[in-house]
Scaffold this motif. Sequence first.
Motif, mmCIF file in Angstrom:
data_model
loop_
_atom_site.group_PDB
_atom_site.id
_atom_site.type_symbol
_atom_site.label_atom_id
_atom_site.label_comp_id
_atom_site.label_asym_id
_atom_site.label_seq_id
_atom_site.Cartn_x
_atom_site.Cartn_y
_atom_site.Cartn_z
ATOM 1 N N ALA A 46 0.843 -1.200 0.000
ATOM 2 C CA ALA A 46 0.000 0.000 0.000
ATOM 3 C C ALA A 46 0.876 1.247 0.000
ATOM 4 C CB ALA A 46 -0.919 -0.012 1.222
ATOM 5 N N SER A 47 1.895 1.210 0.833
ATOM 6 C CA SER A 47 2.808 2.336 0.931
ATOM 7 C C SER A 47 3.545 2.560 -0.401
ATOM 8 C CB SER A 47 3.807 2.039 2.061
ATOM 9 O OG SER A 47 4.492 3.177 2.426
ATOM 10 N N ASN A 50 1.100 3.888 -2.982
ATOM 11 C CA ASN A 50 0.763 5.275 -2.678
ATOM 12 C C ASN A 50 1.883 6.209 -3.150
ATOM 13 O OD1 ASN A 50 -1.088 7.085 -1.578
ATOM 14 N ND2 ASN A 50 0.093 7.249 0.297
ATOM 15 N N LEU A 54 1.763 9.036 -6.027
ATOM 16 C CA LEU A 54 2.087 10.424 -5.669
ATOM 17 C C LEU A 54 3.156 10.977 -6.592
ATOM 18 C CD1 LEU A 54 2.239 10.352 -1.772
ATOM 19 C CD2 LEU A 54 0.741 11.766 -3.160
ATOM 20 N N SER A 59 -3.581 10.880 -6.904
ATOM 21 C CA SER A 59 -3.935 10.488 -5.549
ATOM 22 C C SER A 59 -4.937 9.339 -5.609
ATOM 23 C CB SER A 59 -4.534 11.683 -4.806
ATOM 24 O OG SER A 59 -4.817 11.307 -3.488
ATOM 25 N N GLN A 61 -6.999 6.266 -3.475
ATOM 26 C CA GLN A 61 -7.403 5.820 -2.140
ATOM 27 C C GLN A 61 -7.168 4.311 -2.025
ATOM 28 O OE1 GLN A 61 -11.542 6.623 -0.822
ATOM 29 N NE2 GLN A 61 -11.399 4.519 -0.050
ATOM 30 N N ILE A 62 -6.297 3.944 -1.117
ATOM 31 C CA ILE A 62 -6.007 2.519 -0.943
ATOM 32 C C ILE A 62 -6.494 2.101 0.444
ATOM 33 C CG2 ILE A 62 -4.216 0.738 -0.884
ATOM 34 C CD1 ILE A 62 -2.497 2.675 -2.615
ATOM 35 N N GLU B 60 7.012 7.750 2.934
ATOM 36 C CA GLU B 60 5.641 8.071 2.513
ATOM 37 C C GLU B 60 5.150 9.354 3.192
ATOM 38 O OE1 GLU B 60 2.913 4.912 3.306
ATOM 39 O OE2 GLU B 60 1.279 5.923 2.268
ATOM 40 N N ALA B 144 2.738 13.984 2.238
ATOM 41 C CA ALA B 144 1.865 12.981 1.636
ATOM 42 C C ALA B 144 0.504 12.987 2.315
ATOM 43 C CB ALA B 144 2.501 11.610 1.783
ATOM 44 N N ARG B 147 -3.892 8.018 4.268
ATOM 45 C CA ARG B 147 -4.418 6.905 3.480
ATOM 46 C C ARG B 147 -5.431 6.115 4.322
ATOM 47 N NH1 ARG B 147 -1.736 2.621 3.262
ATOM 48 N NH2 ARG B 147 0.315 3.510 3.489
#
Lengths: 222, 158
Positions: A46-47, A50, A54, A59, A61-62, B60, B144, B147
């Motif tokens: 996920a990181s 993301n 980015l 952007s 949404q996870i 992140e 960032a 999330r």
Amino acid sequence: MITAERKPLEEIVESVASFDRILLVGCNECVTVCAAGGRKEVGLLASALNMTFLKGGKSVQITEHTLERQCDPEYVEELSQLVGGADAILSMACGAGVQELARRYKDKPVLPALNTMFMGASERAGVWSERCAGCGNCVLGITGGICPIARCSKRIMNGPCGGSTNGKCEISDDVDCAWHLIWERLKALGQTDLYEVNMDAKDWRPAGGAGPRTIVREDLAE
Amino acid sequence: MSEPTPQFEPVIVAFCCHYCAYTAADQAGAQRLSYPANVKIVRVPCSGKVDALHLLRAFEKGADGVYVAGCLEGDCHFNNGNTRAARRVTQVQKLIEEIGIEKERIEMVLMSAGMGDRFAEVATEITEKIRALGPSPIRGGKPAPARAQTKASAKAAK
């Protein structure tokens, strides 16, 4: 356990590029043990996703969620509240888990984040090797507990081929000759007579050669 | 006359082992050695406690550089935490390269509790290196966004 490895990030990114809301689902079973698709790997992917998005100025949404088991309908049902808020599901389970999600959530694209590899055992921390090919007719009782189907490169049934040298397989010095291992183990057990047992040519039908396999336990099936 | 370009001030997160680097940072202070304020220290009970997830989350959330500072080889209070940490740093180097972040932005350094001068030297060297690399490609100077996580995943991330 069923072992798996994460697909290259580039391939995963490409597969989810057209979606804005992704439900990333891990599995607490085999893929957690082989460090491919458990809760931690879900967090890492996920990181990574993301940051990749980015970097591209997008952007996404996870939503992360890890199920107890992805191959069982009762656990997969847990996702019903989350699926509505996602455009696609990205699964970090083995192929069985991915397919179970696809079967239950028919209106959502379900994408695999892992490549499912083999049924294996842990040799030492961080190393897993193939041990079972699921051939449907186990011969381990006469081969000293070492499988000639999963561990011989040629899957031969009665002793080594001419490529066995100093206990190694001709494909690589890193690969043990399964039949050498079998012989050494039978010697250690005092069961070399088992080496004389002539096994028939392998019937591959129970191994999947007769199509997809199903087990029905009548006492349990509803 | 044009305004001089302000110097880029990188954000650097240093995960410091309580038994060595964190004490070395104290030592640097006691010795009146200065080191860049860019380095934000996170004290950990052992460098082996630092997970790949912590390292990745640091990037992140906007870090331009990250390092893990552990005990000298053979000196880990928990036997091999420092060697485990080094392997995780290597793993994260590969992962950030896949993302498109330079692997030089993360590294493992070793020191003992008495090496205050080494702590200050490492902090300065790494700050200069990251300053030369410029801002992290993922943020372009912006933090960032948050999330979404389910409760279970959020708990695991802590």
